[in-house]
Scaffold this motif. Structure first.
Motif, mmCIF file in Angstrom:
data_model
loop_
_atom_site.group_PDB
_atom_site.id
_atom_site.type_symbol
_atom_site.label_atom_id
_atom_site.label_comp_id
_atom_site.label_asym_id
_atom_site.label_seq_id
_atom_site.Cartn_x
_atom_site.Cartn_y
_atom_site.Cartn_z
ATOM 1 N N SER A 240 0.815 -1.142 0.002
ATOM 2 C CA SER A 240 0.074 -0.171 -0.066
ATOM 3 C C SER A 240 0.869 1.170 -0.210
ATOM 4 C CB SER A 240 -1.038 0.014 1.161
ATOM 5 O OG SER A 240 -0.255 0.212 2.344
ATOM 6 N N TRP A 241 2.104 1.126 0.733
ATOM 7 C CA TRP A 241 2.894 2.370 0.429
ATOM 8 C C TRP A 241 3.431 2.500 -0.730
ATOM 9 C CZ3 TRP A 241 6.509 -0.012 5.022
ATOM 10 C CH2 TRP A 241 5.533 -0.033 6.319
ATOM 11 N N ASP A 242 3.884 1.407 -1.255
ATOM 12 C CA ASP A 242 4.466 1.494 -2.761
ATOM 13 C C ASP A 242 3.613 2.094 -3.766
ATOM 14 O OD1 ASP A 242 6.929 0.419 -1.585
ATOM 15 O OD2 ASP A 242 6.584 -1.550 -2.467
ATOM 16 N N TRP A 243 2.409 0.984 -3.802
ATOM 17 C CA TRP A 243 1.222 1.303 -4.840
ATOM 18 C C TRP A 243 0.483 2.565 -4.715
ATOM 19 C CZ3 TRP A 243 -0.325 -4.410 -4.711
ATOM 20 C CH2 TRP A 243 0.644 -5.269 -4.895
ATOM 21 N N VAL A 244 0.108 3.032 -3.631
ATOM 22 C CA VAL A 244 -0.737 4.267 -3.362
ATOM 23 C C VAL A 244 -0.138 5.172 -2.681
ATOM 24 C CG1 VAL A 244 -3.098 4.614 -2.554
ATOM 25 C CG2 VAL A 244 -2.732 2.369 -3.083
ATOM 26 N N MET A 245 0.640 5.145 -1.462
ATOM 27 C CA MET A 245 0.832 6.319 -0.877
ATOM 28 C C MET A 245 1.969 6.990 -1.548
ATOM 29 S SD MET A 245 1.449 6.678 3.331
ATOM 30 C CE MET A 245 3.331 6.062 3.159
ATOM 31 N N SER A 246 2.837 6.348 -2.334
ATOM 32 C CA SER A 246 3.883 6.917 -3.027
ATOM 33 C C SER A 246 3.719 7.753 -4.188
ATOM 34 C CB SER A 246 5.108 5.910 -3.416
ATOM 35 O OG SER A 246 4.620 5.049 -4.658
ATOM 36 N N ILE A 247 2.343 7.698 -4.533
ATOM 37 C CA ILE A 247 1.797 8.567 -5.631
ATOM 38 C C ILE A 247 1.801 9.938 -5.161
ATOM 39 C CG2 ILE A 247 0.007 9.419 -6.901
ATOM 40 C CD1 ILE A 247 -0.898 6.347 -7.032
ATOM 41 N N ASP A 248 1.567 10.248 -3.875
ATOM 42 C CA ASP A 248 1.799 11.590 -3.082
ATOM 43 C C ASP A 248 3.032 11.520 -2.398
ATOM 44 O OD1 ASP A 248 -1.157 13.072 -3.316
ATOM 45 O OD2 ASP A 248 -1.632 10.961 -2.904
ATOM 46 N N THR A 249 4.143 11.783 -3.098
ATOM 47 C CA THR A 249 5.538 11.318 -2.463
ATOM 48 C C THR A 249 5.700 12.230 -1.474
ATOM 49 O OG1 THR A 249 5.869 11.036 -4.997
ATOM 50 C CG2 THR A 249 7.672 10.476 -3.400
ATOM 51 N N HIS A 250 5.465 13.282 -1.202
ATOM 52 C CA HIS A 250 5.717 14.382 -0.061
ATOM 53 C C HIS A 250 5.005 13.832 1.106
ATOM 54 C CE1 HIS A 250 7.693 17.966 -2.131
ATOM 55 N NE2 HIS A 250 8.234 17.073 -2.572
ATOM 56 N N TRP A 251 3.812 13.443 0.977
ATOM 57 C CA TRP A 251 3.011 13.007 2.097
ATOM 58 C C TRP A 251 3.116 11.886 2.412
ATOM 59 C CZ3 TRP A 251 -1.364 9.753 2.522
ATOM 60 C CH2 TRP A 251 -2.182 10.198 3.630
ATOM 61 N N PHE A 252 2.887 11.434 3.779
ATOM 62 C CA PHE A 252 2.829 10.131 4.255
ATOM 63 C C PHE A 252 1.789 10.206 5.555
ATOM 64 C CE2 PHE A 252 6.122 12.089 7.169
ATOM 65 C CZ PHE A 252 5.905 11.610 8.327
ATOM 66 N N SER A 253 1.493 8.973 5.851
ATOM 67 C CA SER A 253 0.688 8.542 6.920
ATOM 68 C C SER A 253 1.086 7.348 7.446
ATOM 69 C CB SER A 253 -0.777 8.786 6.486
ATOM 70 O OG SER A 253 -1.643 8.033 7.780
ATOM 71 N N THR A 254 1.363 7.375 8.945
ATOM 72 C CA THR A 254 1.639 6.107 9.667
ATOM 73 C C THR A 254 0.543 4.905 9.710
ATOM 74 O OG1 THR A 254 1.148 7.251 11.813
ATOM 75 C CG2 THR A 254 3.448 6.934 10.914
ATOM 76 N N MET A 255 -0.676 5.518 9.396
ATOM 77 C CA MET A 255 -2.021 4.539 9.518
ATOM 78 C C MET A 255 -2.245 4.286 8.069
ATOM 79 S SD MET A 255 -4.143 6.934 12.238
ATOM 80 C CE MET A 255 -5.580 5.707 12.335
ATOM 81 N N PHE A 256 -1.723 4.454 7.018
ATOM 82 C CA PHE A 256 -2.115 4.194 5.790
ATOM 83 C C PHE A 256 -2.215 2.730 5.315
ATOM 84 C CE2 PHE A 256 -1.969 4.210 1.028
ATOM 85 C CZ PHE A 256 -2.794 5.228 0.861
ATOM 86 N N GLY A 257 -1.035 1.986 5.756
ATOM 87 C CA GLY A 257 -1.416 0.352 5.506
ATOM 88 C C GLY A 257 -2.565 -0.021 6.252
ATOM 89 N N TRP A 258 -3.099 0.247 7.398
ATOM 90 C CA TRP A 258 -4.225 -0.112 8.012
ATOM 91 C C TRP A 258 -5.600 0.382 7.152
ATOM 92 C CZ3 TRP A 258 -5.203 -3.928 11.102
ATOM 93 C CH2 TRP A 258 -4.226 -4.215 12.289
ATOM 94 N N TYR A 259 -5.217 1.641 6.758
ATOM 95 C CA TYR A 259 -6.423 2.165 6.099
ATOM 96 C C TYR A 259 -6.638 1.512 4.768
ATOM 97 C CZ TYR A 259 -9.238 5.516 3.488
ATOM 98 O OH TYR A 259 -10.251 6.179 2.827
ATOM 99 N N ASN A 260 -5.504 1.371 3.940
ATOM 100 C CA ASN A 260 -5.477 0.454 2.773
ATOM 101 C C ASN A 260 -6.149 -1.035 2.907
ATOM 102 O OD1 ASN A 260 -4.334 1.239 -0.123
ATOM 103 N ND2 ASN A 260 -4.154 -0.946 0.194
ATOM 104 N N PHE A 261 -5.616 -1.401 4.121
ATOM 105 C CA PHE A 261 -6.156 -2.935 4.416
ATOM 106 C C PHE A 261 -7.596 -2.931 4.822
ATOM 107 C CE2 PHE A 261 -7.696 -5.707 7.637
ATOM 108 C CZ PHE A 261 -7.532 -6.963 7.060
#
Length: 423
Positions: free
Chosen positions: A219-240
């Motif tokens: 999910s970090w690779d395929w989705v979150m890295s699209i907004d490269t400057h932005w990150f969320s420590t909850m993103f893996g859970w959210y995507n799942f």
């Protein structure tokens, strides 16, 4: 207990091909519409402005569907694995339905890799090599600092071997584990006793552990890295959470539709109730994760974090869909599935399950499109068409897999418990 075999009829195949044909037609109409002025002429990127082309919108939609349906296939196998790891008996009659979702994994792998090599430069801003060159006017110190995550051990801005290596390894392990789970599960049809059940329990535990790590990284690779400057420590859970509730809804929908066709006599309203409870509970879980991520970012009000929501909240293309996302994925399932009866009756499941699936596809649209297309996003025939093509192909592959073996293992050691399941 009499063995039940699903028949993938010529009529069903024909209907799926018609559905995909409609998708192709809509896609063509959408491409013509976008190329004739359906998008703006400037694409605002992190490195400035450059021309917008119709194919960039096609690429963004291919990626949305690649990610969504890859996740759907994986959480189907995860549901199957969880039943064995938890030693659950109630699901003995239905767990081969989600297992069959895994048949899409090799297709997802090929589509993902091909789309990356064709469209990666348009989907992922971090692939632009000038971002990593200190002497270039396009140099970006934040993205350059993340270069090793994509390019290690090569030089940042060259070939993203680490990124693609993860993708290949994940798909390979997922597919090998799915194949092994499927093989042992089908052996249960001819071998009685608990040997295969114990074997499946061990394999399932391994799949769950690997999935927990790999799905977050994916999910970090395929989705979150699209907004490269932005990150969320909850993103893996959210995507799942989005993948998981979609998989539960699809499982419930297929189960009630099979019941309508006279299959799954082992399944009663108590099993449907359990699936309804899962849909209800995990719709709330998804909302909890969504709100937790949103509230922390909103409250902290740090510009590099809030930009993610500002792009979706304030843009005329995305704002209506931003609110619709919450209505479809939280308020609708929460209010409709609140009563006991709604969870037990097929007519409610037939309405709510497709809504949840489409709602979470929309969730992935909102995760991917604003970062890829900025203000050139839109929602129309192109988006619907590609979703129809992928949906039809995915269901075709799943039904073909379901027809290869009995719908449940007659030698499952907990089949009797499932038969007498009552809540």
């Amino acid at each position: 207990m009499v063995e039940e075999k699903f028949e993938f009829t010529a009529k069903t195949k024909k209907n799926l091909f018609i559905f995909m044909g409609v998708g192709v037609l809509l896609t063509i109409i959408g491409i013509i519409s976008v190329s004739m002025g359906g998008g703006h002429h400037e694409l605002e990127g992190d490195a400035g402005h450059h021309a917008f082309h119709w194919y960039q919108r096609v690429f963004a939609n291919l990626w949305i569907n690649n990610v969504f349906f890859a996740g759907l296939s994986l959480v189907g196998v995860l549901f199957f694995a969880i039943q064995y790891a938890a030693q659950a008996g109630w699901s003995a009659g239905i767990k081969r339905i989600p297992l069959s979702f895994g048949a899409w994994i090799p297709f997802a792998a090929v589509l993902m890799l091909v789309t990356y090599f064709v469209a990666g430069h348009d989907i992922f801003h971090w692939t632009h090599h000038d971002l990593y060159d200190v002497d270039s006017p396009g140099y970006d110190s934040i993205i350059a600092g993340k270069g090793a995550y994509f390019f290690w051990p090569l030089e940042a801005g060259s070939f993203p071997i680490f990124f693609l290596g993860r993708m290949v390894i994940f798909f390979l392990v997922w597919y090998l584990l799915f194949n092994k789970l499927k093989q042992v599960a089908y052996e249960e049809d001819s071998i009685s006793g608990t040997e295969k059940w114990y074997q499946l329990r061990k394999l399932s535990a391994f799949f769950i552990i690997f999935f927990a790590v790999s799905s977050s990284m994916a999910s970090w690779d395929w989705v979150m890295s699209i907004d490269t400057h932005w990150f969320s420590t909850m993103f893996g859970w959210y995507n799942f959470a989005s993948w998981w509730v979609s998989g539960l809804a699809l499982t419930a929908l297929i189960v009630v539709l099979l019941k309508d066709k006279g299959y799954l006599k082992i399944v009663n309203s108590n099993h449907i109730h359990d699936l309804g409870k899962f849909m209800f509970a995990f719709s709330i879980f998804w909302t909890y994760i969504w709100f937790s991520q949103f509230l922390l970012i909103y409250y902290a009000n740090i510009p590099e974090e809030t930009i993610y929501f500002v792009e979706r909240w304030k843009n005329g293309h995305y704002a209506p869909l931003f609110y619709l996302n919450l209505i479809i994925n939280f308020f609708f399932p929460f209010l409709v599935l609140m009563t006991r009866d709604a969870k037990r009756h097929a007519r409610f499941i037939k309405v709510i399950a497709p809504m949840i699936i489409v709602g979470h596809w929309l969730d992935f649209y909102l995760m991917i499109t604003p970062g890829t297309l900025k203000s050139n996003g839109g929602f129309g025939a192109l988006e619907l068409g590609l979703m129809f093509i992928y949906s039809g192909a995915f269901i075709f592959v799943v039904l073909k897999q379901m027809a290869k073996a009995p719908l449940f293992a007659k030698n499952h050691p907990m089949l009797e418990e499932s038969l007498h399941h009552h809540i």
